[in-house]
Design a protein around this motif. Sequence first.
Motif, PDB file in Angstrom:
ATOM      1  N   TYR A  78      -1.998  -0.779  -9.427  1.00  0.00           N
ATOM      2  CA  TYR A  78      -1.027  -1.126  -8.444  1.00  0.00           C
ATOM      3  C   TYR A  78       0.502  -0.369  -8.829  1.00  0.00           C
ATOM      4  CZ  TYR A  78       2.507  -4.549  -6.904  1.00  0.00           C
ATOM      5  OH  TYR A  78       3.727  -5.249  -6.420  1.00  0.00           O
ATOM      6  N   VAL A  79       0.854  -0.539 -10.070  1.00  0.00           N
ATOM      7  CA  VAL A  79       2.110  -0.001 -10.371  1.00  0.00           C
ATOM      8  C   VAL A  79       2.293   1.379 -10.528  1.00  0.00           C
ATOM      9  CG1 VAL A  79       3.783   0.151 -12.336  1.00  0.00           C
ATOM     10  CG2 VAL A  79       2.715  -2.062 -12.030  1.00  0.00           C
ATOM     11  N   ILE A  80       1.193   2.140 -10.759  1.00  0.00           N
ATOM     12  CA  ILE A  80       1.238   3.739 -10.658  1.00  0.00           C
ATOM     13  C   ILE A  80       1.036   3.944  -9.500  1.00  0.00           C
ATOM     14  CG2 ILE A  80      -0.173   5.572 -11.329  1.00  0.00           C
ATOM     15  CD1 ILE A  80      -1.081   4.120 -13.992  1.00  0.00           C
ATOM     16  N   SER A  81       0.139   3.650  -8.598  1.00  0.00           N
ATOM     17  CA  SER A  81      -0.065   4.003  -7.218  1.00  0.00           C
ATOM     18  C   SER A  81       1.274   3.813  -6.467  1.00  0.00           C
ATOM     19  CB  SER A  81      -1.053   3.707  -6.524  1.00  0.00           C
ATOM     20  OG  SER A  81      -1.069   2.121  -6.445  1.00  0.00           O
ATOM     21  N   SER A  82       1.921   2.634  -6.426  1.00  0.00           N
ATOM     22  CA  SER A  82       3.111   2.224  -5.927  1.00  0.00           C
ATOM     23  C   SER A  82       4.362   3.067  -6.101  1.00  0.00           C
ATOM     24  CB  SER A  82       3.378   0.792  -6.146  1.00  0.00           C
ATOM     25  OG  SER A  82       2.352  -0.042  -5.733  1.00  0.00           O
ATOM     26  N   LEU A  83       4.479   3.196  -7.506  1.00  0.00           N
ATOM     27  CA  LEU A  83       5.765   4.235  -7.698  1.00  0.00           C
ATOM     28  C   LEU A  83       5.481   5.671  -7.486  1.00  0.00           C
ATOM     29  CD1 LEU A  83       6.443   2.575 -11.568  1.00  0.00           C
ATOM     30  CD2 LEU A  83       7.791   2.412  -9.389  1.00  0.00           C
ATOM     31  N   SER A  84       4.375   6.041  -7.353  1.00  0.00           N
ATOM     32  CA  SER A  84       4.066   7.548  -6.959  1.00  0.00           C
ATOM     33  C   SER A  84       4.478   7.411  -5.357  1.00  0.00           C
ATOM     34  CB  SER A  84       2.686   7.854  -7.318  1.00  0.00           C
ATOM     35  OG  SER A  84       2.179   8.973  -6.815  1.00  0.00           O
ATOM     36  N   ALA A  85       4.030   6.627  -4.611  1.00  0.00           N
ATOM     37  CA  ALA A  85       4.249   6.602  -3.287  1.00  0.00           C
ATOM     38  C   ALA A  85       5.672   6.256  -2.666  1.00  0.00           C
ATOM     39  CB  ALA A  85       3.414   5.455  -2.685  1.00  0.00           C
ATOM     40  N   ALA A  86       6.508   5.923  -3.959  1.00  0.00           N
ATOM     41  CA  ALA A  86       8.001   5.778  -3.850  1.00  0.00           C
ATOM     42  C   ALA A  86       8.912   6.826  -3.834  1.00  0.00           C
ATOM     43  CB  ALA A  86       8.418   4.560  -4.664  1.00  0.00           C
ATOM     44  N   ARG A  87       8.268   7.930  -4.313  1.00  0.00           N
ATOM     45  CA  ARG A  87       8.975   9.178  -3.983  1.00  0.00           C
ATOM     46  C   ARG A  87       8.880   9.682  -2.396  1.00  0.00           C
ATOM     47  NH1 ARG A  87       6.152   9.901  -8.866  1.00  0.00           N
ATOM     48  NH2 ARG A  87       4.694  11.648  -8.030  1.00  0.00           N
ATOM     49  N   TRP A  88      10.050   9.693  -1.852  1.00  0.00           N
ATOM     50  CA  TRP A  88      10.161   9.810  -0.428  1.00  0.00           C
ATOM     51  C   TRP A  88      10.031  11.145   0.057  1.00  0.00           C
ATOM     52  CZ3 TRP A  88      14.116  12.903   0.767  1.00  0.00           C
ATOM     53  CH2 TRP A  88      15.074  12.883  -0.025  1.00  0.00           C
ATOM     54  N   SER A  89      10.387  12.226  -0.879  1.00  0.00           N
ATOM     55  CA  SER A  89      10.496  13.593  -0.465  1.00  0.00           C
ATOM     56  C   SER A  89       9.128  14.301  -0.580  1.00  0.00           C
ATOM     57  CB  SER A  89      11.349  14.234  -1.604  1.00  0.00           C
ATOM     58  OG  SER A  89      10.971  14.158  -2.931  1.00  0.00           O
ATOM     59  N   THR A 129       0.903  -1.246   0.042  1.00  0.00           N
ATOM     60  CA  THR A 129      -0.042   0.029  -0.006  1.00  0.00           C
ATOM     61  C   THR A 129       1.055   1.166  -0.010  1.00  0.00           C
ATOM     62  OG1 THR A 129      -0.253   0.167   2.397  1.00  0.00           O
ATOM     63  CG2 THR A 129      -1.675  -1.080   1.405  1.00  0.00           C
ATOM     64  N   ALA A 130       0.307   2.363  -0.421  1.00  0.00           N
ATOM     65  CA  ALA A 130       1.086   3.696  -0.154  1.00  0.00           C
ATOM     66  C   ALA A 130       1.626   3.734   1.098  1.00  0.00           C
ATOM     67  CB  ALA A 130       0.410   4.990  -0.814  1.00  0.00           C
ATOM     68  N   ASP A 131       0.803   3.639   2.277  1.00  0.00           N
ATOM     69  CA  ASP A 131       1.421   3.533   3.454  1.00  0.00           C
ATOM     70  C   ASP A 131       2.455   2.737   3.839  1.00  0.00           C
ATOM     71  OD1 ASP A 131       1.139   5.037   6.142  1.00  0.00           O
ATOM     72  OD2 ASP A 131       0.700   2.892   6.710  1.00  0.00           O
ATOM     73  N   SER A 132       2.591   1.415   3.373  1.00  0.00           N
ATOM     74  CA  SER A 132       3.659   0.640   3.801  1.00  0.00           C
ATOM     75  C   SER A 132       4.896   0.861   2.962  1.00  0.00           C
ATOM     76  CB  SER A 132       3.250  -0.921   3.374  1.00  0.00           C
ATOM     77  OG  SER A 132       2.781  -1.024   1.917  1.00  0.00           O
TER      78      SER A 132
END
Length: 565
Positions: free
Chosen positions: A400-411, A371-374
């Motif tokens: 799943y791919v789009i939301s996960s890669l978006s959440a992977a931007r830590w800044s 999930t985006a939170d995890s």
Amino acid sequence: MLYITGLAYTRFTLVRNTMPLNWGQLYPYDVYGIRSQRDLTLNVSMNQNVWPAVNLNSVLFDTLNYTYDAMANIPALVTRGASRLFINLYWNSKKNQFQFCPFVEDSTSNSTVTDSPNVNDLIFSYQNRVYACNSTMTVANFLQDIVKNQVILPTDNNLWASVIILTFNLRSPTVAQIANARRKNEIFKRQDDEGPVTSDLVSASSLRAATSTSTSVATTTTINPKSNLGVQIHEVFGDYAYTPSQLTIDRSVTGLTWNESGISNTGWPLLENVLFKTLHRILFSFGEMDIGLDVYDTSVDQDYIFDRNDIPYSGTHVVNYDASFSSTELSEIASPVCSFNNMTKINISGTNITVPPHWLLAQDSSNLTFTADSIRKYLQCGFSPVLNATIAPINSMKEYVISSLSAARWSWAPGQPTEISNSTATAISAGGVVRRCAVLTSSGWQVDNCFAKYRVACRVAKSSYNWTLSDKSVTYYNAPTHCIGDSVFSLPRTAVQNTMLQLLRNNEVDNEPIWIDFNSIAQPNCWVSGGSGAQCTYATQHRILIEVVVPAVAAVIIAVLLARM
């Protein structure tokens, strides 16, 4: 053919016609968020960066099959922020070469090669399911037609360039029967909500000069598919590839390689050195190996492909996502899923795992997807998420791919950066609004009014993880002068640095934002550090200058829009 890369459109020639899925366009905040995070990490060593990853076999091919059409979706993943790709190579002992298809034909079968969606596709039946495999795709085809011609060359400019890590898992294929022709339509039943479609075609002529400093020309080179992998990599990529041999040279030069403790002859070069100074775009590494050295001797590739100790792929550097990482006790950043030991080791909560803060991976599964939170919780500990789930139907996989890669931007916080651009000369009085400066909030970085008053993030000199806050709340323009002693106005450049500053912010100002050294004052959507006077390295057309005039009665702020010659 045109391939859509967010807001830019790059024209290039494909060696083969392919039909990728329609992934849609990136939002402006995606484009500027990806680019600005790349830029702020240029001064970070390669091994300390976050590398959002996708297992291509699990995520793409198991749903879309092992075809050129499926491969053609890889550029969209990279455009959306995937910087590491895992892919399986299967050793075909009869042909004495690697292949992408996970199957070889059962020699005892009476079936014959049957009709298929593509003349070059074989349809295999395995465990009551059918798969399409392109029989002509070799490793060299993949490296040249997909990775180089569709990923590297179209983005080979200072706006869109990134470094990609491609990790090969070496495996043995499974014996399977060629499917009866009547079963070929089952392939499309798995794609019941959307089949492969072409991207929208638009004219690129008006945008080309503004988004590229180089010309991309697709290449075609005849390569022996039986050559070892290192030779194929060298023949396709040449100097585009950063290799173990180059790392050895860099480590022999004092000051070129770093780790979490500083300059080190066992560390890695800064991202800026690899990407923009020596102009390398891709690294190759080995991952899991189900075949022995008697089948394929990987030592012959040691000058071109990093081994599993150089760039870890599993073992103590990988944490499998499970429910314990989404428990309520970990819902707040004040209780992260890891603890830090003088920044030389990271301790993973609830486990006995202690790892150095580099090349860390966390992967999900089909049974428990990210999930985006995890993902954000793993990023707080410096882990790169690896998308590893097989999801159907296709629209669900894409989400799943789009939301996960978006959440992977830590800044940046979700939906950021979003700013208000000043396109004309505007007089701004004291207390006006210039939404071009970044603050750290509980949800991440956000764009705020540069004239707002907040406390300032000050990094203690010669310490990557030690932060203090200014005593007073001031505007962004006055922020540098309020970091006292041996501290300087700064910003986090790694996910772990961001975690340390976030913890300090929570403890000292609760829900209030704090200033970080990041702004787009000089040029809209061009985010730079170095205070309010920092220059944009991309655009030279316009710059907004803020001049402070102090008359006898009151201070007046004047914004002047200058056209640069």
